[in-house]
Design an enzyme around this catalytic site. Structure first.
Site, PDB file in Angstrom:
ATOM      1  N   GLU A  46      59.334  61.421 -18.265  1.00  0.00           N
ATOM      2  CA  GLU A  46      60.567  61.524 -18.632  1.00  0.00           C
ATOM      3  C   GLU A  46      60.974  63.107 -18.269  1.00  0.00           C
ATOM      4  OE1 GLU A  46      62.946  60.278 -21.940  1.00  0.00           O
ATOM      5  OE2 GLU A  46      64.312  61.800 -21.627  1.00  0.00           O
ATOM      6  N   ARG A  50      67.820  68.998 -17.800  1.00  0.00           N
ATOM      7  CA  ARG A  50      68.379  70.022 -18.974  1.00  0.00           C
ATOM      8  C   ARG A  50      68.216  71.657 -17.864  1.00  0.00           C
ATOM      9  NH1 ARG A  50      66.142  68.471 -24.729  1.00  0.00           N
ATOM     10  NH2 ARG A  50      66.520  66.077 -24.305  1.00  0.00           N
ATOM     11  N   THR A  74      68.130  62.640 -20.167  1.00  0.00           N
ATOM     12  CA  THR A  74      69.298  63.520 -20.587  1.00  0.00           C
ATOM     13  C   THR A  74      70.188  63.349 -19.481  1.00  0.00           C
ATOM     14  OG1 THR A  74      67.871  65.164 -21.600  1.00  0.00           O
ATOM     15  CG2 THR A  74      70.049  65.546 -21.541  1.00  0.00           C
ATOM     16  N   LYS A 134      66.859  53.665 -26.420  1.00  0.00           N
ATOM     17  CA  LYS A 134      66.517  54.872 -27.022  1.00  0.00           C
ATOM     18  C   LYS A 134      67.305  55.201 -28.200  1.00  0.00           C
ATOM     19  CE  LYS A 134      66.710  59.817 -26.222  1.00  0.00           C
ATOM     20  NZ  LYS A 134      65.932  60.727 -25.341  1.00  0.00           N
TER      21      LYS A 134
HETATM   22  C1  3PG Z   1      65.175  63.938 -25.952  1.00  0.00           C
HETATM   23  O1  3PG Z   1      65.695  64.345 -25.133  1.00  0.00           O
HETATM   24  O2  3PG Z   1      64.725  62.668 -26.083  1.00  0.00           O
HETATM   25  C2  3PG Z   1      64.651  64.781 -27.277  1.00  0.00           C
HETATM   26  O3  3PG Z   1      65.193  65.984 -27.161  1.00  0.00           O
HETATM   27  C3  3PG Z   1      63.198  65.175 -27.298  1.00  0.00           C
HETATM   28  O4  3PG Z   1      63.176  65.502 -28.790  1.00  0.00           O
HETATM   29  P1  3PG Z   1      61.954  66.399 -29.357  1.00  0.00           P
HETATM   30  O5  3PG Z   1      62.021  67.679 -28.414  1.00  0.00           O
HETATM   31  O6  3PG Z   1      62.349  66.619 -30.890  1.00  0.00           O
HETATM   32  O7  3PG Z   1      60.844  65.626 -29.120  1.00  0.00           O
END
Ligand code: 3PG
Length: 214
Positions: A46, A50, A74, A134
Protein backbone atom coordinates in the site's frame (compact mmCIF):
# COMPACT_ATOMS: atom_id res chain seq x y z
CA UNK A 1 -23.97 -9.97 -0.06
CA UNK A 2 -20.19 -9.49 -0.27
CA UNK A 3 -19.19 -7.40 -3.28
CA UNK A 4 -17.25 -9.21 -5.99
CA UNK A 5 -14.72 -6.39 -5.86
CA UNK A 6 -14.03 -7.22 -2.21
CA UNK A 7 -13.69 -10.88 -3.16
CA UNK A 8 -11.14 -9.86 -5.77
CA UNK A 9 -9.22 -7.91 -3.13
CA UNK A 10 -9.23 -10.89 -0.78
CA UNK A 11 -8.03 -13.03 -3.67
CA UNK A 12 -5.12 -10.65 -4.28
CA UNK A 13 -4.07 -10.93 -0.65
CA UNK A 14 -3.91 -14.74 -0.90
CA UNK A 15 -3.14 -15.27 2.74
CA UNK A 16 -0.53 -12.52 3.05
CA UNK A 17 -0.63 -11.65 6.79
CA UNK A 18 0.82 -8.12 6.58
CA UNK A 19 0.21 -5.27 4.13
CA UNK A 20 3.19 -2.91 4.20
CA UNK A 21 2.02 0.70 4.56
CA UNK A 22 4.52 2.80 2.61
CA UNK A 23 5.39 6.48 2.63
CA UNK A 24 7.62 7.23 -0.35
CA UNK A 25 9.29 10.65 -0.54
CA UNK A 26 11.30 9.94 -3.67
CA UNK A 27 9.47 8.10 -6.44
CA UNK A 28 12.67 6.44 -7.63
CA UNK A 29 12.64 4.35 -4.45
CA UNK A 30 9.30 2.75 -5.34
CA UNK A 31 10.66 0.06 -7.66
CA UNK A 32 13.51 -1.29 -5.47
CA UNK A 33 11.25 -1.06 -2.42
CA UNK A 34 8.42 -3.01 -4.05
CA UNK A 35 10.94 -5.59 -5.32
CA UNK A 36 12.52 -6.04 -1.89
CA UNK A 37 9.13 -6.49 -0.22
CA UNK A 38 7.98 -8.98 -2.85
CA UNK A 39 11.24 -10.91 -2.51
CA UNK A 40 10.58 -11.11 1.22
CA UNK A 41 7.10 -12.50 0.57
CA UNK A 42 4.98 -9.31 0.74
CA UNK A 43 3.71 -8.87 -2.79
CA UNK A 44 0.71 -6.76 -1.82
CA UNK A 45 1.77 -3.23 -0.87
CA UNK A 46 0.00 0.00 0.00
CA UNK A 47 1.60 3.24 -1.18
CA UNK A 48 0.08 6.07 0.83
CA UNK A 49 -0.88 9.40 -0.71
CA UNK A 50 1.00 11.23 2.02
CA UNK A 51 3.73 12.57 -0.21
CA UNK A 52 3.76 14.48 -3.49
CA UNK A 53 5.66 11.52 -5.00
CA UNK A 54 2.92 8.98 -4.24
CA UNK A 55 1.20 8.87 -7.63
CA UNK A 56 4.46 8.60 -9.54
CA UNK A 57 5.59 5.92 -7.10
CA UNK A 58 2.41 3.94 -7.76
CA UNK A 59 2.83 4.31 -11.53
CA UNK A 60 6.41 3.07 -11.53
CA UNK A 61 5.78 0.16 -9.17
CA UNK A 62 2.82 -0.94 -11.32
CA UNK A 63 4.85 -0.63 -14.54
CA UNK A 64 8.12 -2.14 -13.39
CA UNK A 65 7.34 -4.64 -10.63
CA UNK A 66 4.86 -7.11 -12.10
CA UNK A 67 5.24 -9.44 -9.14
CA UNK A 68 3.81 -6.74 -6.84
CA UNK A 69 0.14 -5.96 -6.22
CA UNK A 70 0.11 -2.20 -5.77
CA UNK A 71 -2.59 -0.40 -3.82
CA UNK A 72 -2.98 3.23 -2.81
CA UNK A 73 -3.54 4.27 0.80
CA UNK A 74 -4.61 7.28 2.85
CA UNK A 75 -7.25 8.11 0.25
CA UNK A 76 -9.39 10.84 1.81
CA UNK A 77 -11.79 11.82 -0.97
CA UNK A 78 -13.21 10.93 -4.37
CA UNK A 79 -10.64 12.98 -6.28
CA UNK A 80 -7.76 11.07 -4.72
CA UNK A 81 -9.63 7.80 -5.36
CA UNK A 82 -9.84 8.65 -9.05
CA UNK A 83 -6.22 9.79 -9.29
CA UNK A 84 -4.99 6.63 -7.59
CA UNK A 85 -7.16 4.40 -9.77
CA UNK A 86 -5.91 6.18 -12.90
CA UNK A 87 -2.32 5.63 -11.77
CA UNK A 88 -2.99 1.89 -11.89
CA UNK A 89 -3.70 1.07 -8.23
CA UNK A 90 -5.15 -2.39 -7.89
CA UNK A 91 -6.93 -1.54 -4.65
CA UNK A 92 -7.65 1.57 -2.61
CA UNK A 93 -7.36 1.96 1.16
CA UNK A 94 -8.91 4.75 3.19
CA UNK A 95 -8.64 5.48 6.91
CA UNK A 96 -12.38 6.19 6.96
CA UNK A 97 -15.61 5.98 5.04
CA UNK A 98 -17.63 8.83 3.59
CA UNK A 99 -20.56 9.04 1.21
CA UNK A 100 -18.29 10.64 -1.43
CA UNK A 101 -15.82 7.79 -1.17
CA UNK A 102 -18.52 5.13 -1.33
CA UNK A 103 -19.90 6.78 -4.48
CA UNK A 104 -16.46 6.89 -6.12
CA UNK A 105 -15.90 3.23 -5.26
CA UNK A 106 -19.26 2.20 -6.64
CA UNK A 107 -18.42 3.84 -9.99
CA UNK A 108 -15.03 2.12 -10.21
CA UNK A 109 -13.76 -1.40 -10.79
CA UNK A 110 -11.01 -0.90 -8.23
CA UNK A 111 -11.84 -2.48 -4.85
CA UNK A 112 -12.03 -0.22 -1.79
CA UNK A 113 -10.86 -1.15 1.71
CA UNK A 114 -12.54 1.58 3.78
CA UNK A 115 -11.79 2.34 7.40
CA UNK A 116 -14.32 2.00 10.19
CA UNK A 117 -13.99 2.02 13.96
CA UNK A 118 -17.53 2.56 15.23
CA UNK A 119 -20.48 0.17 14.90
CA UNK A 120 -22.36 2.87 12.96
CA UNK A 121 -19.54 3.20 10.41
CA UNK A 122 -19.43 -0.58 10.10
CA UNK A 123 -23.17 -0.68 9.43
CA UNK A 124 -22.79 2.06 6.79
CA UNK A 125 -20.08 0.02 5.06
CA UNK A 126 -22.26 -3.09 5.19
CA UNK A 127 -25.09 -1.15 3.57
CA UNK A 128 -22.67 -0.52 0.69
CA UNK A 129 -21.93 -4.23 0.43
CA UNK A 130 -18.44 -3.72 1.89
CA UNK A 131 -17.61 -6.35 4.47
CA UNK A 132 -13.80 -6.20 4.62
CA UNK A 133 -12.70 -3.08 6.49
CA UNK A 134 -9.60 -1.34 7.72
CA UNK A 135 -9.64 -0.76 11.49
CA UNK A 136 -7.60 2.36 12.12
CA UNK A 137 -5.91 3.44 14.35
CA UNK A 138 -6.06 -0.07 15.74
CA UNK A 139 -4.02 0.13 18.92
CA UNK A 140 -5.35 3.52 19.96
CA UNK A 141 -8.97 2.63 19.18
CA UNK A 142 -9.09 -0.40 21.46
CA UNK A 143 -6.76 -2.95 19.91
CA UNK A 144 -7.34 -6.68 19.60
CA UNK A 145 -9.80 -6.71 22.56
CA UNK A 146 -12.06 -4.23 20.77
CA UNK A 147 -11.96 -6.19 17.51
CA UNK A 148 -12.68 -9.42 19.34
CA UNK A 149 -15.85 -7.92 20.80
CA UNK A 150 -17.11 -7.15 17.26
CA UNK A 151 -16.94 -10.75 16.09
CA UNK A 152 -20.33 -11.75 17.48
CA UNK A 153 -22.55 -8.75 16.54
CA UNK A 154 -20.77 -8.26 13.21
CA UNK A 155 -20.27 -11.89 12.26
CA UNK A 156 -20.15 -10.98 8.56
CA UNK A 157 -17.34 -8.45 8.87
CA UNK A 158 -13.61 -8.98 8.64
CA UNK A 159 -10.83 -6.50 9.27
CA UNK A 160 -7.35 -5.30 8.47
CA UNK A 161 -6.22 -3.56 11.69
CA UNK A 162 -3.59 -0.89 11.11
CA UNK A 163 -1.98 1.78 13.26
CA UNK A 164 0.38 0.85 16.06
CA UNK A 165 0.63 -2.71 14.78
CA UNK A 166 4.12 -4.18 14.80
CA UNK A 167 5.97 -7.46 14.85
CA UNK A 168 5.37 -7.50 18.62
CA UNK A 169 1.57 -7.45 18.57
CA UNK A 170 0.59 -8.53 15.03
CA UNK A 171 -0.02 -12.13 16.11
CA UNK A 172 -2.58 -10.97 18.73
CA UNK A 173 -4.61 -9.57 15.86
CA UNK A 174 -3.93 -12.38 13.38
CA UNK A 175 -5.23 -14.91 15.93
CA UNK A 176 -8.72 -13.34 15.80
CA UNK A 177 -11.28 -15.01 13.55
CA UNK A 178 -12.42 -11.66 12.10
CA UNK A 179 -8.93 -10.50 11.11
CA UNK A 180 -7.68 -11.31 7.61
CA UNK A 181 -4.39 -9.43 7.75
CA UNK A 182 -2.80 -6.44 9.46
CA UNK A 183 -1.24 -3.32 7.97
CA UNK A 184 1.90 -1.62 9.18
CA UNK A 185 4.76 0.64 8.30
CA UNK A 186 7.33 -1.22 10.38
CA UNK A 187 8.48 -3.38 7.46
CA UNK A 188 9.75 -0.33 5.58
CA UNK A 189 11.33 2.07 8.09
CA UNK A 190 11.88 5.59 6.72
CA UNK A 191 15.63 5.43 7.31
CA UNK A 192 16.01 2.15 5.44
CA UNK A 193 14.02 3.47 2.47
CA UNK A 194 16.03 6.72 2.38
CA UNK A 195 19.36 4.94 2.58
CA UNK A 196 18.33 2.21 0.13
CA UNK A 197 18.82 -0.61 2.62
CA UNK A 198 16.77 -3.07 0.55
CA UNK A 199 18.40 -6.06 2.23
CA UNK A 200 17.03 -4.97 5.62
CA UNK A 201 13.58 -4.38 4.13
CA UNK A 202 13.61 -7.81 2.48
CA UNK A 203 14.55 -9.33 5.85
CA UNK A 204 11.76 -7.49 7.69
CA UNK A 205 9.31 -8.54 4.97
CA UNK A 206 10.34 -12.18 5.27
CA UNK A 207 9.81 -12.06 9.02
CA UNK A 208 6.42 -10.34 8.58
CA UNK A 209 5.26 -12.74 5.88
CA UNK A 210 5.75 -15.65 8.28
CA UNK A 211 3.65 -14.10 11.06
CA UNK A 212 0.51 -15.85 12.18
CA UNK A 213 1.40 -19.15 10.55
CA UNK A 214 1.32 -22.14 12.82
C1 3PG B 1 -1.83 3.60 8.17
O1 3PG B 1 -2.11 4.55 7.47
O2 3PG B 1 -2.32 2.48 7.91
C2 3PG B 1 -1.01 3.79 9.38
O3 3PG B 1 -0.55 5.09 9.47
C3 3PG B 1 0.09 2.84 9.57
O4 3PG B 1 0.32 2.91 10.92
P1 3PG B 1 1.72 2.53 11.55
O5 3PG B 1 2.70 3.54 11.02
O6 3PG B 1 1.50 2.66 13.04
O7 3PG B 1 2.06 1.13 11.14
Amino acid sequence: MPSTKTERLLGLLKGQPVIPVLKIDDAKNAVPLARALAKGGLRVIEITMRTPAALEAIRSAVAEVPEAVVGAGTILNAKQFEQAAEAGSQFIVSPGCTRQLFDAARDSDVPLLPGAITPGEMMAALEEGLDFLKFFPAEQAGGAAFLKSLASPFAGLSFCPTGGVSVNNATDYLALPNVICVGGSWVAPDEAVKSGDWALIEKLARQASGLGRT
